[in-house]
Design a protein around this motif. Sequence first.
Motif, PDB file in Angstrom:
ATOM      1  N   VAL A 185       0.775  -1.449  -0.139  1.00  0.00           N
ATOM      2  CA  VAL A 185       0.151  -0.228  -0.189  1.00  0.00           C
ATOM      3  C   VAL A 185       0.204   1.090   0.120  1.00  0.00           C
ATOM      4  O   VAL A 185       0.470   1.729  -0.535  1.00  0.00           O
ATOM      5  CB  VAL A 185      -0.711  -0.225   1.251  1.00  0.00           C
ATOM      6  CG1 VAL A 185      -1.854   1.130   1.455  1.00  0.00           C
ATOM      7  CG2 VAL A 185      -2.017  -1.383   1.025  1.00  0.00           C
ATOM      8  N   ASP A 186       1.664   1.079   0.684  1.00  0.00           N
ATOM      9  CA  ASP A 186       2.359   2.509   0.720  1.00  0.00           C
ATOM     10  C   ASP A 186       3.213   2.438  -0.535  1.00  0.00           C
ATOM     11  O   ASP A 186       3.736   3.656  -0.993  1.00  0.00           O
ATOM     12  CB  ASP A 186       3.752   2.337   2.050  1.00  0.00           C
ATOM     13  CG  ASP A 186       3.189   2.173   3.179  1.00  0.00           C
ATOM     14  OD1 ASP A 186       1.918   3.484   3.192  1.00  0.00           O
ATOM     15  OD2 ASP A 186       3.803   2.135   4.750  1.00  0.00           O
ATOM     16  N   ALA A 187       3.806   1.773  -1.348  1.00  0.00           N
ATOM     17  CA  ALA A 187       4.605   1.465  -2.465  1.00  0.00           C
ATOM     18  C   ALA A 187       4.021   2.674  -3.434  1.00  0.00           C
ATOM     19  O   ALA A 187       3.925   3.087  -4.427  1.00  0.00           O
ATOM     20  CB  ALA A 187       4.388   0.533  -3.005  1.00  0.00           C
ATOM     21  N   LEU A 188       1.859   1.992  -3.475  1.00  0.00           N
ATOM     22  CA  LEU A 188       1.068   2.608  -4.077  1.00  0.00           C
ATOM     23  C   LEU A 188       0.702   3.787  -3.955  1.00  0.00           C
ATOM     24  O   LEU A 188       0.927   5.171  -4.230  1.00  0.00           O
ATOM     25  CB  LEU A 188      -0.045   1.657  -4.467  1.00  0.00           C
ATOM     26  CG  LEU A 188      -0.641   0.579  -5.126  1.00  0.00           C
ATOM     27  CD1 LEU A 188      -1.421  -0.351  -4.681  1.00  0.00           C
ATOM     28  CD2 LEU A 188       0.570   0.746  -6.715  1.00  0.00           C
ATOM     29  N   ARG A 189       0.986   4.712  -2.596  1.00  0.00           N
ATOM     30  CA  ARG A 189       0.854   5.747  -2.314  1.00  0.00           C
ATOM     31  C   ARG A 189       1.697   7.045  -2.489  1.00  0.00           C
ATOM     32  O   ARG A 189       1.869   7.975  -2.939  1.00  0.00           O
ATOM     33  CB  ARG A 189       1.182   5.392  -0.642  1.00  0.00           C
ATOM     34  CG  ARG A 189      -0.378   5.451   0.373  1.00  0.00           C
ATOM     35  CD  ARG A 189      -0.127   5.044   1.388  1.00  0.00           C
ATOM     36  NE  ARG A 189      -0.216   5.973   2.064  1.00  0.00           N
ATOM     37  CZ  ARG A 189       1.121   7.044   2.966  1.00  0.00           C
ATOM     38  NH1 ARG A 189       1.543   5.779   3.494  1.00  0.00           N
ATOM     39  NH2 ARG A 189       0.897   7.990   3.122  1.00  0.00           N
TER      40      ARG A 189
END
Length: 200
Positions: free
Chosen positions: A194-198
């Motif tokens: 999720v953090d990579a997409l954020r």
Amino acid sequence: MATPSQRKSRRGIAVAAALLGLIAVAGVVAYASGFVNRDRGLEALAVGEMAGLTIAEAPTPSPALPFTGPDGGETTFTAFEGQVAVVNLWAMWCAPCREEMPTLAALQKAYDPGEVVVAAINVDGDPAQEAPARAFLAEHAPLAFYREAGFRLPFELPGAGAMPQTVLIDREGRIRAWKTGAADWSSPEARAVVDALRAE
């Protein structure tokens, strides 16, 4: 016959044109490699609880199929644009779906809902199951109740009918990855995806 100054000027123009061409090519390569590296980055995160994560070969638009939103009105995935969306399809008859629900609630609690939305979409086809499904989800705040009673979404999304299936959609509304089967969505591995997409 060209004078020395004219020849020098022509050489300068040719060199400048060649440099501009090289810059353009480098820009295209950098742009393309950005997509490749970004998706390679997601592949590298498919470990631990995310070991079964499938990365899309290319980002694809999310389906236009409507479903019911928390307010009871019709909505589509376009409502999530600008946010990273973790879309989970579940049903009351699906024991693994219910088992992973607390982890999805924990994932939503970890993020500002304006930035990351965890959309748990109930796909029970039996109208008699709507009330129990609402009551079940109410136990897993702050998740909101979404519903698609036609059982079409499981086949419109890449999981091809598998339950549960969870799809990760980027800020531009494109499907980037999905996982079939239950997972711990509160795990460090899930948050890393999720953090990579954020961060994009």
